[in-house]
Design a protein around this motif. Sequence first.
Motif, short mmCIF file in Angstrom:
data_model
loop_
_atom_site.label_atom_id
_atom_site.label_comp_id
_atom_site.label_asym_id
_atom_site.label_seq_id
_atom_site.Cartn_x
_atom_site.Cartn_y
_atom_site.Cartn_z
N LYS A 1 55.42 29.31 98.23
CA LYS A 1 54.23 29.15 97.38
C LYS A 1 54.23 27.80 96.68
O LYS A 1 53.18 27.23 96.40
N MET A 2 55.43 27.28 96.39
CA MET A 2 55.51 25.92 95.85
C MET A 2 54.93 24.92 96.84
O MET A 2 54.18 24.00 96.48
N MET A 3 55.26 25.10 98.13
CA MET A 3 54.69 24.23 99.16
C MET A 3 53.18 24.44 99.26
O MET A 3 52.43 23.48 99.47
N ALA A 4 52.74 25.69 99.12
CA ALA A 4 51.29 25.96 99.17
C ALA A 4 50.58 25.24 98.04
O ALA A 4 49.50 24.66 98.23
N LYS A 5 51.17 25.26 96.84
CA LYS A 5 50.54 24.56 95.72
C LYS A 5 50.55 23.05 95.97
O LYS A 5 49.53 22.37 95.76
N MET A 6 51.66 22.53 96.43
CA MET A 6 51.80 21.10 96.65
C MET A 6 50.75 20.59 97.65
O MET A 6 50.21 19.50 97.50
N LEU A 7 50.45 21.41 98.66
CA LEU A 7 49.61 20.95 99.76
C LEU A 7 48.18 21.47 99.72
O LEU A 7 47.36 21.02 100.51
N SER A 8 47.88 22.41 98.81
CA SER A 8 46.49 22.89 98.75
C SER A 8 45.83 22.67 97.40
O SER A 8 44.60 22.61 97.32
N SER A 9 46.61 22.55 96.34
CA SER A 9 46.00 22.36 95.02
C SER A 9 45.49 20.94 94.82
O SER A 9 44.60 20.70 94.02
N GLY A 10 46.06 19.99 95.56
CA GLY A 10 45.59 18.61 95.42
C GLY A 10 44.35 18.31 96.22
O GLY A 10 43.84 17.18 96.17
N THR A 11 43.84 19.28 96.97
CA THR A 11 42.70 19.03 97.85
C THR A 11 41.38 19.47 97.24
O THR A 11 40.34 19.34 97.86
N GLU A 12 41.42 20.05 96.03
CA GLU A 12 40.18 20.43 95.37
C GLU A 12 40.04 19.67 94.06
O GLU A 12 41.02 19.29 93.45
N SER A 13 38.78 19.43 93.67
CA SER A 13 38.49 18.69 92.44
C SER A 13 37.38 19.38 91.67
O SER A 13 36.49 18.74 91.11
N ASP A 14 37.41 20.73 91.65
CA ASP A 14 36.31 21.49 91.05
C ASP A 14 36.04 21.10 89.60
O ASP A 14 34.90 20.95 89.19
N LEU A 15 37.12 20.98 88.82
CA LEU A 15 36.94 20.69 87.40
C LEU A 15 36.40 19.28 87.20
O LEU A 15 35.46 19.06 86.42
N ALA A 16 36.99 18.32 87.92
CA ALA A 16 36.51 16.95 87.81
C ALA A 16 35.10 16.81 88.36
O ALA A 16 34.26 16.09 87.79
N ASN A 17 34.79 17.50 89.45
CA ASN A 17 33.43 17.45 90.00
C ASN A 17 32.41 18.04 89.04
O ASN A 17 31.27 17.57 88.96
N THR A 18 32.82 19.08 88.33
CA THR A 18 31.93 19.70 87.35
C THR A 18 31.58 18.68 86.25
O THR A 18 30.44 18.61 85.79
N ASN A 19 32.57 17.90 85.86
CA ASN A 19 32.30 16.85 84.88
C ASN A 19 31.38 15.78 85.45
O ASN A 19 30.47 15.29 84.78
N ALA A 20 31.60 15.40 86.71
CA ALA A 20 30.73 14.40 87.34
C ALA A 20 29.29 14.89 87.40
O ALA A 20 28.34 14.13 87.17
N LYS A 21 29.11 16.18 87.68
CA LYS A 21 27.76 16.76 87.77
C LYS A 21 27.02 16.69 86.43
O LYS A 21 25.79 16.69 86.39
N SER A 22 27.79 16.61 85.35
CA SER A 22 27.14 16.58 84.03
C SER A 22 26.54 15.22 83.71
O SER A 22 25.75 15.10 82.76
N VAL A 23 26.92 14.16 84.47
CA VAL A 23 26.39 12.82 84.17
C VAL A 23 25.71 12.16 85.37
O VAL A 23 25.06 11.13 85.21
N LEU A 24 25.84 12.73 86.56
CA LEU A 24 25.26 12.12 87.75
C LEU A 24 24.19 13.01 88.35
O LEU A 24 24.27 14.24 88.28
N MET A 25 23.21 12.38 88.98
CA MET A 25 22.13 13.10 89.65
C MET A 25 22.61 13.60 91.02
O MET A 25 23.57 13.06 91.58
N PRO A 26 21.97 14.63 91.58
CA PRO A 26 22.39 15.17 92.87
C PRO A 26 22.52 14.13 93.98
O PRO A 26 23.47 14.16 94.76
N ASP A 27 21.57 13.19 94.07
CA ASP A 27 21.64 12.19 95.13
C ASP A 27 22.80 11.22 94.91
O ASP A 27 23.41 10.72 95.86
N GLU A 28 23.14 10.99 93.64
CA GLU A 28 24.29 10.14 93.34
C GLU A 28 25.59 10.83 93.72
O GLU A 28 26.51 10.20 94.24
N LEU A 29 25.67 12.12 93.46
CA LEU A 29 26.86 12.88 93.82
C LEU A 29 27.09 12.86 95.34
O LEU A 29 28.21 12.68 95.80
N LYS A 30 26.01 13.03 96.10
CA LYS A 30 26.14 13.02 97.55
C LYS A 30 26.54 11.64 98.06
O LYS A 30 27.28 11.52 99.05
#
Length: 811
Positions: free
Chosen positions: A195-224
Amino acid sequence: MRIVPFAASLVVTAGLVFALNKQWGAIPPMGKFLSPQHGFWQNAEPVSQGFNANLHFPELKGKAEVYLDERLVPHIFAENDEDLYFIQGYLHAKFRLFQMDLQTKAAAGRASEIAGKKAINFDREQRRLGMVYAAENTMKEVDKDPATKALFDAYTNGVNAYIGSMKESQLPLEYKLLNFKPEKWSNIRTALLLKMMAKMLSSGTESDLANTNAKSVLMPDELKLIYPAVHDSLLPIIPKGTVFDKPGIVPVQPATADSLYFGNTKPVAAVENSKPDINNGSNNWVVAGSKTQSGAPILCNDPHLELSLPSIWYEMQLRTPTSNTYGVSLPGSPFIIIGFNDSIAWGVTNSQRDVKDYYDIKFKDKTKTEYWFNGQWVKTKLKVEEIKVKGGATVYDTVAYTIFGPVIFDESFSNANAANRNLAVRWVAHDPSNEALTFYHLNRSKNYDDYEQAIKPFECPGQNFVFASKSGDIAIWQQGKFPARWNRQGLYVMPGEDSSYMWQGFIPQAENPHSKNPERGYLQSANQRAVDSTYPYFIPGTNITPRGITIDRLLASMNGITPADMMSLQNNYFNTLAEDAKEILLGYVKETELSATEKKYLDIFKTWDLLASPDSKGQTVYQAWWDSLEVEVWKDELSRIKPEAPWPQKQTLLECLKRDSAMKFIDNINTPKIETLYDVVTAALRKASVYLATEEAAGKLEWSKFKNPTVYHLLKDALPAFARTGLHVGGNGDIVNAVTHSHGPSWRMIVQLTSPTEAYGVYPGGQSGNPGSKYYDDYIDKWVEGKYYKLWFMRDGDRTDKNIKWTMKFN
């Protein structure tokens, strides 16, 4: 008259005994530590140290031998599987016990027991992520299969046999320094390692929290624009033109998505404290016999991970009357993870796929005993976590489990400024699974059908399993349990008040990206997106594009390939991204306005050969200039929210500028002037030049001196003397030879499937975890030089071979 001096002497002696056997802060009890019989002196291994042994354990069913070669690689010959894995566990413990203990304690959120208060937040996050919960679910699956459980039990018994036979003087040095002792191994600790390997190799591939912050200041076309799903220059793992089946599952977007999901601009302040390295990735490729000099396939793999001493890998051969496998293992787990046998070879790279999402939870009150779901209050399962702290008071943390999974962030942890948002995490690694079964069967696979069946149980982390066989087949599968998502599902925090945003199923395993025997004669993966835009599923993740471009171009142009050619490719320094970036940088710099110092660095860049070699000054100038350009383009927009929104990949900036030299992000929103690409490219060079002048004055303009490649001890800054610093090696994360400061190719392997098999390998470390052993770091110089060891695939008839230096007999 002599009584007083005697009494005083007695008091002083008693005081010294007390002082020398007490831990003072980070200093271990010096009496024990300095003891000639038990202390650190005992860890100094003589150069002529021998490893012959006759060992007797009642758990063994038969006789077995371990033949150790001159590199201390064990070749285990056992009569049955259970004895084989008992001995593997024994050897892992003998040579890597502290590593196994530390990594699994950290995985379980128990680092504070070793490191004290500074590890409390790390431990809380591990527990709130549900690492033990995930491992327990894995063990439920393992325990359902008596055969797998028997092998786990045998491995655990082997580890404990070594621990039970170990004298205090034999304790690894780190235990003496940190003043604690190993505890008995258990099957769940093996699951925790996985599970440590699973975290090391799968947790770094998502940015949900950071993307949520980006969505608060950028328009949909800018995000894309700045977070594209597919790069223009992508050369995917599965060859372009591949026709994919119609999707077996079509997820439906909730009716409320526009308002509650896409339209929700509320930011989060939660930040993961232990986010894995974004460079965790790898290269692997395979070429068919039609492109090789020998007419046999050649398979290559170099997984890119944090470089450490001892190494994450332990090299060995495992042989019984029915199997014979060579490669690298993970200390703490049975089986060979990357390697070859008499019939096939396989390797892995990370899929970079996002398999973890966050959900907004509404609790009834601060007790967290109930949460709102599908129109009613539903009870949570509360788990009180007890975190023992070395030198401090025990910390208690209550974690609420929901239908989605554990609530990782709430008002008490990392999220105080986010309007008390409670975020539950849904992670594929929480689901019951038995990834170990994949490696057991790969170790014994004889052909493509065996390989295809072997990888099916593997769920998390998603991996690209490359394959070659002596029958001539080559293949690759991107294997894992991947959610079937509607478009852009999981890019941001999702509403958790009903079931409409839950995953609606998983992509059928048969529809995972794969290719067998392509006409072009090769397959490669380097953490790029697996498929082009014609693939019928939305597959978010964090992909790396440039390495795949370099490898694909070179393999396409090569014929009559030899293992030596593959060694050169694994050590390739060509900077594909810089090849395109150079045109932009030179095309838009205002050269006539530069100072003499700035022109000096520009001239170095102009004459650069695009190789990130160790002595290259051009690579250093390029890196500083491009990094500075990223700041000029992105910082003003993306720093409007805290925590800062994620910066786009370097490849994205390059493609945006190639597409549109007047892209809106070029202009700095914080100045009255409207900046052009000429302005920002020139400003970036000026700022980079100030930094480069400082580095040059310190003697650090050459690339290897600038980045200071280092292989740290597992305890990093706590034991700097046990690290290897200042390695003369080039490369970078987006270059084939992907060496950064302390990250890079953790095992290089090349296997030519001739008869007999011809294989080569090297990793940056050594077989022993003991810093006092000559086998602690003896491979590093060869790894730095880009050289390899020929891997000795021992046979029954080799038991008297001159390669054997020591023999351990088990009865």
